[in-house]
Design an enzyme around this catalytic site. Structure first.
Site, PDB file in Angstrom:
ATOM      1  N   CYS A 106       0.655  -0.903  -0.345  1.00 47.56           N
ATOM      2  CA  CYS A 106       0.143  -0.052   0.052  1.00 47.56           C
ATOM      3  C   CYS A 106       1.004   1.151  -0.397  1.00 47.56           C
ATOM      4  O   CYS A 106       1.367   1.062   1.126  1.00 47.56           O
ATOM      5  CB  CYS A 106      -0.633   0.018   1.272  1.00 47.56           C
ATOM      6  SG  CYS A 106      -2.308   1.113   1.637  1.00 47.56           S
ATOM      7  N   GLU A 165      -3.767  12.117  -2.013  1.00 48.76           N
ATOM      8  CA  GLU A 165      -5.281  11.363  -3.008  1.00 48.76           C
ATOM      9  C   GLU A 165      -4.595  10.977  -4.846  1.00 48.76           C
ATOM     10  O   GLU A 165      -4.279  12.233  -5.486  1.00 48.76           O
ATOM     11  CB  GLU A 165      -5.489  12.462  -3.358  1.00 48.76           C
ATOM     12  CG  GLU A 165      -6.731  12.484  -4.380  1.00 48.76           C
ATOM     13  CD  GLU A 165      -7.560  11.453  -4.570  1.00 48.76           C
ATOM     14  OE1 GLU A 165      -8.216  11.159  -4.433  1.00 48.76           O
ATOM     15  OE2 GLU A 165      -7.861  10.958  -5.911  1.00 48.76           O
ATOM     16  N   SER A 219     -14.278   6.452  -2.233  1.00 50.97           N
ATOM     17  CA  SER A 219     -13.798   6.733  -1.216  1.00 50.97           C
ATOM     18  C   SER A 219     -15.191   7.453  -1.070  1.00 50.97           C
ATOM     19  O   SER A 219     -15.777   8.464  -1.130  1.00 50.97           O
ATOM     20  CB  SER A 219     -12.811   7.453  -0.040  1.00 50.97           C
ATOM     21  OG  SER A 219     -12.074   6.865  -0.335  1.00 50.97           O
ATOM     22  N   LEU A 220     -16.343   6.841  -0.666  1.00 52.44           N
ATOM     23  CA  LEU A 220     -17.780   7.634  -0.453  1.00 52.44           C
ATOM     24  C   LEU A 220     -18.111   7.907   0.560  1.00 52.44           C
ATOM     25  O   LEU A 220     -18.679   9.353   0.862  1.00 52.44           O
ATOM     26  CB  LEU A 220     -18.851   6.512  -1.199  1.00 52.44           C
ATOM     27  CG  LEU A 220     -19.822   7.033  -1.939  1.00 52.44           C
ATOM     28  CD1 LEU A 220     -19.876   7.773  -3.180  1.00 52.44           C
ATOM     29  CD2 LEU A 220     -20.940   5.926  -1.954  1.00 52.44           C
ATOM     30  N   HIS A 221     -18.145   7.004   1.470  1.00 53.31           N
ATOM     31  CA  HIS A 221     -18.213   7.945   3.227  1.00 53.31           C
ATOM     32  C   HIS A 221     -19.388   7.955   3.543  1.00 53.31           C
ATOM     33  O   HIS A 221     -20.174   8.868   5.213  1.00 53.31           O
ATOM     34  CB  HIS A 221     -17.505   8.508   4.253  1.00 53.31           C
ATOM     35  CG  HIS A 221     -16.201   8.196   3.582  1.00 53.31           C
ATOM     36  ND1 HIS A 221     -15.614   6.367   3.373  1.00 53.31           N
ATOM     37  CD2 HIS A 221     -14.745   8.462   2.829  1.00 53.31           C
ATOM     38  CE1 HIS A 221     -14.117   6.562   3.847  1.00 53.31           C
ATOM     39  NE2 HIS A 221     -14.053   7.508   2.850  1.00 53.31           N
ATOM     40  N   ASN A 295     -10.883   4.259  12.037  1.00 55.81           N
ATOM     41  CA  ASN A 295      -9.576   3.938  12.952  1.00 55.81           C
ATOM     42  C   ASN A 295      -9.221   5.314  13.752  1.00 55.81           C
ATOM     43  O   ASN A 295      -8.723   6.048  12.551  1.00 55.81           O
ATOM     44  CB  ASN A 295      -8.208   4.166  11.922  1.00 55.81           C
ATOM     45  CG  ASN A 295      -7.102   2.927  12.404  1.00 55.81           C
ATOM     46  OD1 ASN A 295      -7.029   2.354  13.298  1.00 55.81           O
ATOM     47  ND2 ASN A 295      -6.949   2.182  11.121  1.00 55.81           N
ATOM     48  N   CYS A 338      -3.927   5.565   7.633  1.00 54.71           N
ATOM     49  CA  CYS A 338      -3.426   6.185   6.337  1.00 54.71           C
ATOM     50  C   CYS A 338      -3.165   7.632   7.328  1.00 54.71           C
ATOM     51  O   CYS A 338      -3.812   8.202   7.900  1.00 54.71           O
ATOM     52  CB  CYS A 338      -4.597   6.731   5.426  1.00 54.71           C
ATOM     53  SG  CYS A 338      -4.428   8.391   4.327  1.00 54.71           S
TER      54      CYS A 338
HETATM   55  N1  SAH Z   1      -6.877   9.687  -0.596  1.00 57.74           N
HETATM   56  C1  SAH Z   1      -7.288   8.087  -1.345  1.00 57.74           C
HETATM   57  C2  SAH Z   1      -6.479   7.357  -1.163  1.00 57.74           C
HETATM   58  C3  SAH Z   1      -5.837   7.483   0.213  1.00 57.74           C
HETATM   59  S1  SAH Z   1      -7.036   7.070   1.410  1.00 57.74           S
HETATM   60  C4  SAH Z   1      -8.654   7.793  -1.177  1.00 57.74           C
HETATM   61  O1  SAH Z   1      -9.094   8.680   0.069  1.00 57.74           O
HETATM   62  O2  SAH Z   1      -9.602   6.900  -0.815  1.00 57.74           O
HETATM   63  C5  SAH Z   1      -7.253   5.614   2.102  1.00 57.74           C
HETATM   64  C6  SAH Z   1      -8.785   4.767   2.432  1.00 57.74           C
HETATM   65  O3  SAH Z   1      -8.595   5.380   4.036  1.00 57.74           O
HETATM   66  C7  SAH Z   1      -9.634   5.887   2.006  1.00 57.74           C
HETATM   67  O4  SAH Z   1     -11.150   4.800   2.053  1.00 57.74           O
HETATM   68  C8  SAH Z   1     -10.246   6.807   3.327  1.00 57.74           C
HETATM   69  O5  SAH Z   1     -11.520   7.479   3.530  1.00 57.74           O
HETATM   70  C9  SAH Z   1      -9.768   5.661   4.587  1.00 57.74           C
HETATM   71  N2  SAH Z   1      -8.562   6.493   5.266  1.00 57.74           N
HETATM   72  C10 SAH Z   1      -8.505   7.272   6.068  1.00 57.74           C
HETATM   73  N3  SAH Z   1      -8.265   7.597   6.905  1.00 57.74           N
HETATM   74  C11 SAH Z   1      -9.555   6.581   7.164  1.00 57.74           C
HETATM   75  C12 SAH Z   1      -9.561   6.160   9.543  1.00 57.74           C
HETATM   76  N4  SAH Z   1      -8.763   6.894   9.838  1.00 57.74           N
HETATM   77  N5  SAH Z   1     -10.133   5.352   9.560  1.00 57.74           N
HETATM   78  C13 SAH Z   1     -11.631   4.507   8.604  1.00 57.74           C
HETATM   79  N6  SAH Z   1     -10.497   4.440   7.068  1.00 57.74           N
HETATM   80  C14 SAH Z   1      -9.732   5.494   6.705  1.00 57.74           C
HETATM   81 FE1  SF4 Z   2      -6.642  12.917   1.678  1.00 52.98          FE
HETATM   82 FE2  SF4 Z   2      -7.175  11.104   4.131  1.00 52.98          FE
HETATM   83 FE3  SF4 Z   2      -9.412  12.591   2.121  1.00 52.98          FE
HETATM   84 FE4  SF4 Z   2      -7.771  10.589   1.556  1.00 52.98          FE
HETATM   85  S1  SF4 Z   2      -9.007   9.618   2.604  1.00 52.98           S
HETATM   86  S2  SF4 Z   2      -8.108  12.136  -0.150  1.00 52.98           S
HETATM   87  S3  SF4 Z   2      -5.550  10.707   1.495  1.00 52.98           S
HETATM   88  S4  SF4 Z   2      -7.776  13.071   3.565  1.00 52.98           S
END
Ligand code: SAH
Ligand code: SF4
Length: 348
Positions: A106, A165, A219-221, A295, A338
């Site tokens: 990763c 990103e 990443s939707l959320h 996390n 991350c």
């Molecule tokens: N910027 C890209 C890729 C890096 S983050 C993105 O956002 O998709 C990779 C994944 O980790 C994303 O789905 C993000 O939402 C998730 N992520 C980041 N911080 C997190 C945390 N504290 N707990 C759980 N998932 C997290």
């Molecule tokens: Fe950037 Fe973190 Fe959002 Fe991914 S989850 S776009 S690394 S701020």
């Protein structure tokens, strides 16, 4: 050195009067063998040897991989996380995850991130800079070197889910992936690479036109604009409706499935109503949903959804016909979220 694509390396050597055959030899040494020293290669012919001496001394090219600032391993030993130091002192995280018979790396694509997702340790740092193609490639070479030292050659999969990103650093990421997938070198199959994006709509559409079958994770959320923008501020720039339209177009043009990532946060986006709304939103898209319990990070007060809530959320999606998996928080004991390792080092 790792910034150079094969074509660029050929051009570089040609400019010094070297024939194309030398580019192939050098490429194999760098990317297939992961050579640490180019002065002791029996396969290098004299012109290439001379070029190496000329260019690799002084402030020419370098083949040193970024040094490891710190390393942590999960208690089960299957997840190892490295904090790598770049030339300007920036630090990025690279994670190596072991599964029986195969490994996944990763990797990071930026130092910091401009997207500002509220729960993300990298987002909380803000944007520092883009990584170069070479800095992205070097993380893969580092992982492979670690595996080879342990007698394993099984780096099979790659996910761009570390810091940053990827679609905000599009050109460097594509150049790096071109190098990483090259069959004469690192040779990771493009279908084994997943690019994870927060939803940079122009990048998703551009990716749909690439000739390589890279995987896409979005990443939707949030299943409504309000719910999503509260967690992912850039949703105001590329609104949910536009993002979903881009995803539909991506599926239509590529025929490929999209992975949707959903960080489950207690009381924010984990209700049964939200799960049902998500299923409606994704109707007609070939979607696989990855559920990731939050996390916890230092600057965000949200808590992870409970196991019961996570399973209920998963059941609703499955009943609606979507494959949905719960991603283990592998190595939460090594701060494997991350950006969290770097954030912890800074705070210490
Ligand atoms: N910027 C890209 C890729 C890096 S983050 C993105 O956002 O998709 C990779 C994944 O980790 C994303 O789905 C993000 O939402 C998730 N992520 C980041 N911080 C997190 C945390 N504290 N707990 C759980 N998932 C997290
Ligand atoms: Fe950037 Fe973190 Fe959002 Fe991914 S989850 S776009 S690394 S701020």
């Amino acid at each position: 050195m790792y910034d150079l694509t094969f074509a660029a390396l050929e051009a570089e050597l040609a400019a010094s009067g070297l024939r194309p055959v030398h580019a192939k030899t050098l490429w194999r040494a760098l990317h297939r063998d992961g050579a640490e020293d180019l002065t002791q290669r029996p396969d290098f012919l004299p012109p290439l040897r001379r070029w190496i001496v000329e260019r690799m001394t002084g402030d020419g090219f370098s083949i040193a991989l970024p040094p490891v600032r710190s390393e942590t391993a999960s208690s089960d030993g299957l997840t190892r996380k490295f904090l790598l130091a770049l030339e300007d002192g920036q630090e990025v995280e690279t994670v190596l995850m072991g599964y029986p018979g195969r490994h996944t790396a990763c990797i990071s694509t930026q130092a910091g991130c401009a997207m500002g997702c509220v729960f993300c340790a990298t987002g909380q740092m803000g944007f520092i800079r883009h990584l170069t193609a070479g800095e992205i490639v070097a993380q893969v070479l580092h992982c492979r070197r670690v595996l080879r030292a342990a007698g394993s050659d099984g780096l099979r999969n790659l996910v761009l889910m570390g810091m940053g990103e990827p679609l905000h650093n599009y050109d460097a990421v594509m150049a790096a992936l071109g190098i990483i997938t090259d069959r004469r070198g690192i040779n990771i199959g493009p279908a084994r690479i997943t690019i994870s994006t927060v939803g940079v709509v122009p990048g998703i559409l551009r990716l749909a036109g690439e000739q390589q079958p890279y995987g896409l994770a979005v990443s939707l959320h949030g299943a409504t604009e309000e719910e999503r923008s509260a967690l992912v501020p850039v949703s105001r720039r590329w609104p949910l409706a536009e993002l979903i339209a881009a995803c539909r177009e991506y599926c239509h043009r590529t025929g490929r499935r999209i992975f949707f990532e959903w960080t489950l946060i207690a009381g924010r986006n984990d209700s049964p109503e939200t799960a049902a709304r998500l299923a409606t939103l994704l109707q007609g898209i070939d979607a696989h949903i990855n559920l990731i319990p939050l996390n916890p990070t230092q600057s965000y007060d949200g808590a992870a959804a409970s196991a019961g809530t996570v399973h209920r959320f998963q059941r609703i999606l499955r009943d609606a016909g979507f494959p949905a998996t719960i991603r283990q928080r592998r190595g939460i004991d090594v701060a494997a979220g991350c950006g969290q390792l770097r954030a912890e080092k800074r705070a210490a």
